[in-house]
Design a protein around this motif. Structure first.
Motif, PDB file in Angstrom:
ATOM      1  N   ASN A   9       0.832  -1.193   0.000  1.00  0.00           N
ATOM      2  CA  ASN A   9       0.000   0.000   0.000  1.00  0.00           C
ATOM      3  C   ASN A   9       0.871   1.249   0.000  1.00  0.00           C
ATOM      4  N   ARG A  52      -3.435   0.845  -2.981  1.00  0.00           N
ATOM      5  CA  ARG A  52      -3.111  -0.496  -2.501  1.00  0.00           C
ATOM      6  C   ARG A  52      -3.428  -1.553  -3.556  1.00  0.00           C
ATOM      7  N   HIS A  95      -6.296  -6.995   9.365  1.00  0.00           N
ATOM      8  CA  HIS A  95      -5.986  -6.037   8.300  1.00  0.00           C
ATOM      9  C   HIS A  95      -7.215  -5.768   7.433  1.00  0.00           C
ATOM     10  N   ARG A  98      -9.469  -3.461   9.240  1.00  0.00           N
ATOM     11  CA  ARG A  98      -8.937  -2.092   9.284  1.00  0.00           C
ATOM     12  C   ARG A  98      -9.119  -1.395   7.942  1.00  0.00           C
ATOM     13  N   VAL A  99      -8.909  -2.140   6.871  1.00  0.00           N
ATOM     14  CA  VAL A  99      -9.101  -1.570   5.532  1.00  0.00           C
ATOM     15  C   VAL A  99     -10.557  -1.157   5.351  1.00  0.00           C
ATOM     16  N   ASP A 104      -6.666   2.045   7.502  1.00  0.00           N
ATOM     17  CA  ASP A 104      -5.401   1.800   6.816  1.00  0.00           C
ATOM     18  C   ASP A 104      -5.266   2.694   5.582  1.00  0.00           C
TER      19      ASP A 104
END
Length: 416
Positions: A9, A52, A95, A98-99, A104
């Protein structure tokens, strides 16, 4: 089931690397099918945006996934591996959550990524690469994002990339109302940026797109006009601000075209914002004296505005994410025992069928039903209890103690 996530990312890789590993929207279905066809994974979702590129898959083989990514993009593995993060089930689930929540993102708390993630999952589903594992992961991710939005202020005071695009131009021109703005492309990002520019009432607004009708449909919403991409050389000199975001694999604006436009403009400056990955504007354009060229990575300092105000809310969001990550891991662990449970039930069913078959033969011979029933129950009991009894008799030492404890718990026994 083995969740594996890998990607890069804006924090781990510069734009020049990200654009090499991007998946244009039209190539994602083929890439997903390739992941499955090469036995790299049994399920797969690809998320590819300007900031990303990530692959979520059901796979045991990290090396195979890395080799596939390098081979697909025709790059040496050694060239891309330093920029990649490789995440196991726990880290991968956290993850993904969070994305989905925008934690993120370059813009902390932004919401556009959630829509992009939903699109990625939809493409995987339509392609046939979304299975039980990834479907559960991302449905949870969408639920977590909703919870975070409703219970925290993580998205409050967010300066979006679209708003930052206007702020950058305001640093160059005294008033947006005096400039003419050209948008190249007609996708979601261009629509967002155009909305912010239109709110400033620019002198003119135009959309250039391969499909003029689509460009015109967008432009008319803001009182603008539209042209074909092939007409860019003729019209480019008219515009003070150029914002581009297409899915083209090759630059649309080259140094020569921009040089010619500057001569017609008599060196009047042009502000250019390239939001595409891969880039729509040749990097060499930045060398021209009267061009202010920015990329997505250049927006970082502007979108930092308001970030501190959202950090406390982000901590609350992280706590929610940790809780849901643990729940996902519990679900994953439960799924791991499914094959054993299924095999155990199949074994019990075979024993039952054999016992019934034997009982039916005895009844057909005219034997006493009560005696047959007694024999049937004894046979069934002996067959079902033989494996644990044999295992217990064969165990020795510490293994025997563990076996005794396990069997006592399984059958709720109290020998004392």
């Amino acid at each position: 089931m083995h969740l594996l996530a890998l990607g890069l990312n804006h924090q781990t890789a510069p734009l020049v690397v990200r654009e090499k590993l991007a998946f244009p929207a039209e190539t994602v279905p083929d890439a997903l099918e390739s992941l499955i066809a090469t036995h790299t994974a049994t399920e797969a979702v690809i998320l590819s945006t300007c900031n990303r590129t990530e692959i979520y898959c059901n796979s045991r083989d990290i090396d195979a996934a890395l080799n596939w990514m390098a081979h697909y993009h025709q790059l040496p593995r050694s060239e891309i591996e330093p920029y990649l993060y490789l995440l196991d089930a726990e880290a991968g689930a956290r993850h993904a959550y969070r994305v989905a929540c925008g934690l993120d993102s370059m813009v902390l708390g932004e919401t556009q990524i959630l829509g992009q993630l939903k699109d990625a999952v939809r493409v995987a589903e339509n392609t046939g690469t979304l299975g039980t594992l990834l479907n559960h992961l991302f449905q949870n991710a969408f639920s977590v994002a909703k919870t975070v939005r409703s219970q925290t202020a993580v998205g409050a005071s967010s300066v979006s990339m679209a708003a930052a695009a206007v702020r950058l131009a305001e640093q160059i021109f005294p008033s947006i109302q005096e400039v003419k703005v050209l948008f190249i492309g007609a996708g979601e990002m261009i629509e967002l940026v155009a909305t912010h520019y239109a709110a400033q009432n620019p002198a003119a607004l135009c959309v250039a797109n391969r499909t003029v009708a689509r460009g015109l449909a967008l432009a008319e919403r803001f009182g603008g006009s539209a042209i074909a991409l092939s007409d860019l050389p003729e019209h480019l000199p008219q515009y003070d601000v150029v914002v581009t975001s297409t899915a083209s694999q090759l630059p649309i604006l080259g140094k020569g075209m921009v040089e010619r436009a500057l001569r017609v403009r008599r060196r009047k400056p042009i502000f250019m914002l390239d939001l595409a990955v891969p880039r729509d504007i040749e990097a060499e354009v930045a060398e021209l004296d009267d061009v202010f060229l920015y990329t997505v990575d250049d927006l970082a300092s502007i979108v930092e505005a308001g970030r501190d105000a959202r950090r406390q809310a982000a901590e609350q969001a992280e706590a929610i994410i940790v809780e849901h990550t643990h729940a996902f891991l519990d679900w994953l662990a439960a799924r791991e025992v499914v094959p054993v449970v299924r095999a155990l039930r199949d074994h019990g069913e075979r024993v039952r069928r054999h016992a019934i078959a034997a009982a039916e033969k005895r009844l057909a011979r005219g034997e006493d039903p009560r005696a047959v029933l007694e024999a049937f129950s004894q046979q069934l009991t002996n067959k079902l209890l033989h494996p644990p009894t044999a295992a217990l008799n064969q165990a020795r030492g510490e293994s025997r103690e563990q076996m005794l404890s396990l069997i006592s718990r399984l059958y709720d026994l109290h020998p004392d």
